[in-house]
Motif scaffolding. Structure first.
Motif, PDB file in Angstrom:
ATOM      1  N   TYR A   1       2.084   1.527   6.662  1.00  0.00           N
ATOM      2  CA  TYR A   1       2.100   1.727   5.214  1.00  0.00           C
ATOM      3  C   TYR A   1       1.598   3.102   4.807  1.00  0.00           C
ATOM      4  CZ  TYR A   1       3.631  -2.920   4.108  1.00  0.00           C
ATOM      5  OH  TYR A   1       4.392  -4.035   4.000  1.00  0.00           O
TER       6      TYR A   1
ATOM      7  N   ARG B   1       7.269   5.721   1.661  1.00  0.00           N
ATOM      8  CA  ARG B   1       7.997   4.476   1.550  1.00  0.00           C
ATOM      9  C   ARG B   1       9.392   4.572   2.171  1.00  0.00           C
ATOM     10  NH1 ARG B   1      10.967   1.977  -2.425  1.00  0.00           N
ATOM     11  NH2 ARG B   1      10.782  -0.295  -2.409  1.00  0.00           N
ATOM     12  N   ASP B   2      10.125   5.627   1.848  1.00  0.00           N
ATOM     13  CA  ASP B   2      11.492   5.754   2.352  1.00  0.00           C
ATOM     14  C   ASP B   2      11.521   5.776   3.866  1.00  0.00           C
ATOM     15  OD1 ASP B   2      12.296   5.822  -0.199  1.00  0.00           O
ATOM     16  OD2 ASP B   2      12.663   7.992  -0.290  1.00  0.00           O
TER      17      ASP B   2
ATOM     18  N   ARG C   1       9.301   4.631   5.885  1.00  0.00           N
ATOM     19  CA  ARG C   1       8.884   3.339   6.433  1.00  0.00           C
ATOM     20  C   ARG C   1      10.038   2.342   6.399  1.00  0.00           C
ATOM     21  NH1 ARG C   1       5.325   1.919   2.732  1.00  0.00           N
ATOM     22  NH2 ARG C   1       6.438   0.105   1.947  1.00  0.00           N
ATOM     23  N   LEU C   2      10.752   2.309   5.263  1.00  0.00           N
ATOM     24  CA  LEU C   2      11.849   1.362   5.153  1.00  0.00           C
ATOM     25  C   LEU C   2      12.955   1.698   6.154  1.00  0.00           C
ATOM     26  CD1 LEU C   2      12.095   0.895   1.300  1.00  0.00           C
ATOM     27  CD2 LEU C   2      11.030  -0.588   2.998  1.00  0.00           C
TER      28      LEU C   2
ATOM     29  N   ARG D   1       4.499  12.923   4.849  1.00  0.00           N
ATOM     30  CA  ARG D   1       4.115  12.942   3.430  1.00  0.00           C
ATOM     31  C   ARG D   1       4.333  14.324   2.841  1.00  0.00           C
ATOM     32  NH1 ARG D   1       2.988   8.944   0.778  1.00  0.00           N
ATOM     33  NH2 ARG D   1       2.326   7.084   1.881  1.00  0.00           N
TER      34      ARG D   1
ATOM     35  N   ASN E   1       4.699   8.727  -8.626  1.00  0.00           N
ATOM     36  CA  ASN E   1       4.856   7.961  -7.388  1.00  0.00           C
ATOM     37  C   ASN E   1       3.942   8.456  -6.294  1.00  0.00           C
ATOM     38  OD1 ASN E   1       6.618   5.971  -7.948  1.00  0.00           O
ATOM     39  ND2 ASN E   1       8.409   7.308  -7.765  1.00  0.00           N
TER      40      ASN E   1
ATOM     41  N   GLU F   1       1.368   6.628  -3.919  1.00  0.00           N
ATOM     42  CA  GLU F   1       1.660   6.655  -2.493  1.00  0.00           C
ATOM     43  C   GLU F   1       0.470   7.196  -1.697  1.00  0.00           C
ATOM     44  OE1 GLU F   1       5.025   6.774  -0.385  1.00  0.00           O
ATOM     45  OE2 GLU F   1       4.939   4.887  -1.485  1.00  0.00           O
TER      46      GLU F   1
ATOM     47  N   THR G   1      -2.076   5.561   1.157  1.00  0.00           N
ATOM     48  CA  THR G   1      -2.400   6.201   2.430  1.00  0.00           C
ATOM     49  C   THR G   1      -3.905   6.278   2.641  1.00  0.00           C
ATOM     50  OG1 THR G   1      -0.427   7.529   2.252  1.00  0.00           O
ATOM     51  CG2 THR G   1      -2.092   8.284   3.797  1.00  0.00           C
TER      52      THR G   1
END
Lengths: 328, 118
Positions: free
Chosen positions: A20, A24-25, A27-28, A73, A88, A92, A96
């Motif tokens: 996590y 996000r992108d 990770r997905l 990041r 965002n 985010e 972290t």
């Protein structure tokens, strides 16, 4: 295929939490594949024996995670700075940082050794990382997440000092619940068998009847918990370790304030087990517990000369005493 | 998919990118297969962590050096489906150019150093 799915499953769950920290992108897109790769490497690791390769693996994964979360990041912020809202990124980054905090409080903890009671194995001024997972009690994080095991005889444990839980001690486990313990002329007799303990240092001091022949001839310097132990848990000249507690002794046997003086360690007071020494600095006890200005100046001046470089990355090892003249 | 602005045109490839391309030279591989092959190529000197590996793959995909082939189980590991990668023609040209550049560098170094020793 997976003989030790327990710990591997746990490590994978921890790794999935650590993921996590990535944007996000990213990770997905790659999270599942990264978990697969991580698990494959864990399986390889289980086959490798010895503690050093495992430590190196953990260090490698940690370094990889730390550097790539930061770089991914940075890339995400840089590329998004040109198109989207900055809000965002605040959330985010908050995630972290929360993950970093999780890693540094739940998984490991830094600890400095203030006294010489384990001298020979662990020295005054050893700064070490403590593994908080192995001996974590089931239920603190969740019974399914942790591959915890119970402390065993010979394990070195870091725990809260029962008489004052603001202090943290490190000692070796000598007795488990049900064990009968006494000392005879500085030698531990456990369940009627004399222990041969290669890790023990006998640094000569004045003789002390109680210390060397515990629990005979009770003395005055025991604490309330120590007196309780002597009153309620001694039978036929031996201490019997009650359930859910441990009996611990220092390796520097004649210069150690341990279970002989303040009783048993409740299982729930165990913090973890020493992982490795990351910095060993030769300083007096008082300076190590409180960072005074003097100590900061002292470190600044003598960092290179007083750091015991040879102890860096040293692993304090569990070592069980051999029971002389007995079957296993 | 392939963007005209490619990182390899600006200079040498980073060691992880170069070795990942080499790993994909012969066959399609999934992430762990790439990692093992890179370790094998370099005599365990370069072990890619998951973050490094997929960070590189992400950039290589964007640069058009590799592409995803499909998702299928690896019979040697378990029945789980894994994402496989293969090298694109562009990736092939780039890795050849890089190998040539490295060969040139090694040759130059050898000449210079041998002269110094003898």
């Amino acid at each position: 295929m997976t003989p030790q799915s327990g710990p591997i499953g746990m490590f994978c769950r921890i790794y999935s939490i650590l993921l996590y920290a990535y944007p996000r992108d990213f990770r997905l897109q790659y999270g599942i594949a990264m978990q697969q790769v991580f698990r494959d490497r864990c399986r390889d690791m289980v086959r490798a024996s010895g503690r050093l390769p495992k430590l190196r693996f953990a260090a490698h994964i940690a370094a990889d995670w730390l550097t790539t979360t930061i770089s991914e990041r940075a890339v995400a912020v840089w590329s998004a700075g040109r198109k989207k809202t900055p809000r965002n990124f605040v959330t985010e980054w908050a995630v972290t940082i929360a993950i970093y905090l999780f890693a540094t409080t739940t998984l490991v903890q830094a600890y400095v050794v203030p006294t010489g009671s384990m001298e020979g194995t662990i020295r005054v001024g050893d700064h070490m990382l403590v593994d908080r997972l192995t001996f974590a009690e089931p239920g603190t994080i969740g019974p399914h997440i942790l591959p915890y095991r119970e402390p065993e005889r010979g394990d070195i444990v870091v725990f809260l000092y029962p008489e004052d839980i603001r202090q943290t001690y490190v000692k070796r486990v000598i007795g488990l619940p049900g064990d009968r313990i006494r000392l005879d002329e500085q030698q531990v007799i456990r369940n009627g068998r004399r222990l041969i303990e290669p890790y023990v240092r006998h640094i000569a001091t004045y003789p002390d009847a109680y210390r060397d022949n515990f629990p005979l001839s009770p003395e005055a310097s025991t604490t309330p918990r120590g007196r309780d132990m002597l009153e309620r848990h001694v039978l036929n000249g031996e201490v019997i370790v009650p359930p859910h507690t441990l009996f611990v002794l220092g390796d520097n046997r004649e210069n150690s304030e341990d279970s002989r003086y303040w009783g048993f360690v409740p299982r729930s007071y165990v913090v973890g087990k020493p992982l490795f020494v990351y910095w060993s600095y030769d300083a007096p006890t008082a300076d190590l517990t409180d960072w005074t200005l003097d100590h900061v100046l002292d470190v600044a001046q003598h960092f290179f000369t007083r750091t015991r470089w040879e102890r860096t990355l040293m692993v304090p090892r569990s070592q069980t005493g051999q029971e002389a003249g007995g079957a296993q | 998919m392939a963007q005209p602005k490619l990182s390899h045109e600006q200079g040498p490839l980073s060691p992880p990118v170069f070795h990942i391309l080499l790993a994909l030279a012969g066959e399609e591989r999934h992430g762990y297969g790439i990692m093992q092959d890179v370790a094998h190529q370099t005599g365990n000197a370069l072990r890619l962590g998951p973050g490094t590996l997929y960070g590189c793959l992400k950039r290589m995909l964007a640069a058009g050096l590799v592409e995803e082939s499909d998702e299928r189980p690896d019979p040697a590991l378990d029945d789980e489906r894994r994402r496989y990668y293969r090298m694109t023609p562009l990736g092939k040209r780039v890795v050849h150019a890089e190998a040539k550049r490295l060969f040139g560098a090694v040759t130059a170094a050898r000449t210079k150093l041998a002269g110094g020793d003898a």
